[in-house]
Design an enzyme around this catalytic site. Sequence first.
Site, PDB file in Angstrom:
ATOM      1  N   SER A   1     -15.840  -0.909   3.846  1.00 21.32           N
ATOM      2  CA  SER A   1     -16.215   0.529   3.735  1.00 21.32           C
ATOM      3  C   SER A   1     -17.386   1.695   3.637  1.00 21.32           C
ATOM      4  O   SER A   1     -18.524   0.710   2.266  1.00 21.32           O
ATOM      5  CB  SER A   1     -15.085   0.940   2.673  1.00 21.32           C
ATOM      6  OG  SER A   1     -15.831   0.332   1.312  1.00 21.32           O
TER       7      SER A   1
ATOM      8  N   ASP B   1      -8.332   1.948  -1.796  1.00 24.54           N
ATOM      9  CA  ASP B   1      -7.224   1.550  -1.652  1.00 24.54           C
ATOM     10  C   ASP B   1      -6.117   1.845  -0.475  1.00 24.54           C
ATOM     11  O   ASP B   1      -5.681   1.315   0.108  1.00 24.54           O
ATOM     12  CB  ASP B   1      -6.546   1.994  -3.220  1.00 24.54           C
ATOM     13  CG  ASP B   1      -6.921   1.149  -4.009  1.00 24.54           C
ATOM     14  OD1 ASP B   1      -7.637   0.507  -3.711  1.00 24.54           O
ATOM     15  OD2 ASP B   1      -6.797   2.370  -5.169  1.00 24.54           O
TER      16      ASP B   1
END
Length: 318
Positions: free
Chosen positions: A225, A257
Site C-alpha cells: 500500500s 485494513d
Amino acid sequence: MTGPVITLTLNPAIDETIVLDALAPGTVHRARAVAFHAGGKGVNVASCLADWGGIPVIAAGLLGRANEAPFARLFAAKAIRDECLRVPGETRTNVKLAHAGDTTDINLPGLEVTASSLRAVSARLLGLAAPGAIVLLAGSLPAGVDEGFYAGLIADLAARGARVLLDSSGPPLACALAGGAPPWCIKPNRAELEALAGRRLADAAALRDAARGLLGCGVSLVAVSLGAEGALFVTAEDCLRAALAPMLVASTVGAGDAMVAGIIAGMHAGAGLERIARLGTAFAAAKLRAPGANLPGRDAVEALARQVVVRREGENAA
C-alpha cells in the site's frame, strides 16, 4: 469458495477518534466530534467483509472481559461469528486524532496475555481452520509474546491446508518470512517494505524489486500500500499498480485494513490478480469516505472498482 474467512486479532483496541480542525502540539484543542469503534486490524477486516456481504466471517482473538461490550455489539450487528476468547482485564483504547485529512495515532498498552490464553486461542483458531480456509493473522502481538508466535501459527495453519494472510510488521513479520511455512499473502506499506529491505526505496523500480524479493521467501502475493500513489500487487507472474483519483477523505483510520478485506474478498471469489487489485483499492477508497471500519453498499464499492486504473509494471509491462 463457500467457507468462512477467519480473522485473528490478538491485540484489539477500542478506537477513540477525535476530530480536530488542526493539530498544534502544545496548545489547547476543541474537538468537533468524537466517536468510539471496536477495532484492531482483524476486527476491522471482519467488519468490512461483513459489509461487503456474501462471505461468512469469523472473528477470533482475545478480548478483555471488562470492556467487551463494543465488540459484542459490532459482531451482533454485522452477523460476524464471535469466537474471541475473553480474558481478565480491559482491551486497550487507541486515540486517533483526525485533522485536515491526516490522522495522528496514540496507541496505548494492550492486555497482559498469559501462556495459557495463547494456547487456548491458538487451539480455537486451529479448530476452526478447515482445509482451504482463508485465515488472516492481523496486527501487533501483545507485550511479552514471542516474536515468532505468528511464524509457528502459520506453520500449523498451513499443515491444515489453510491459506494465511499476515498483516503485521517489525520482528513478527520478519520471523514469519524466515519461517519454514511463510504466509500466502502479506500487505506491507512503504515504510514496512523499506524496513524488510533494509534500505530506502525511492522509486517504482526499487519498490518492485523489494516486493519481488519477498516472493523468494515463499510468499505468493505481496500487496504494497502506497497511500495516494495507490498500491502494488506483485506475484511471481505479474506486477500491477492500482490507483484511484484523489477523493475527499473523512478518515484514514482502517484504510489499510479495508484493502486487506478487499484482497480477501477477491481471493474468496477465486478472482484473478487484476480483480483482487481492483477490490483491494476500491475497499480502501470506500473506507476513506466514512469514519470507523465500515463500507458503503456493494454497488458503491463496485462503482469504485470500475474506476480503478490498473497498469502492469516492470519487464512484463505491455
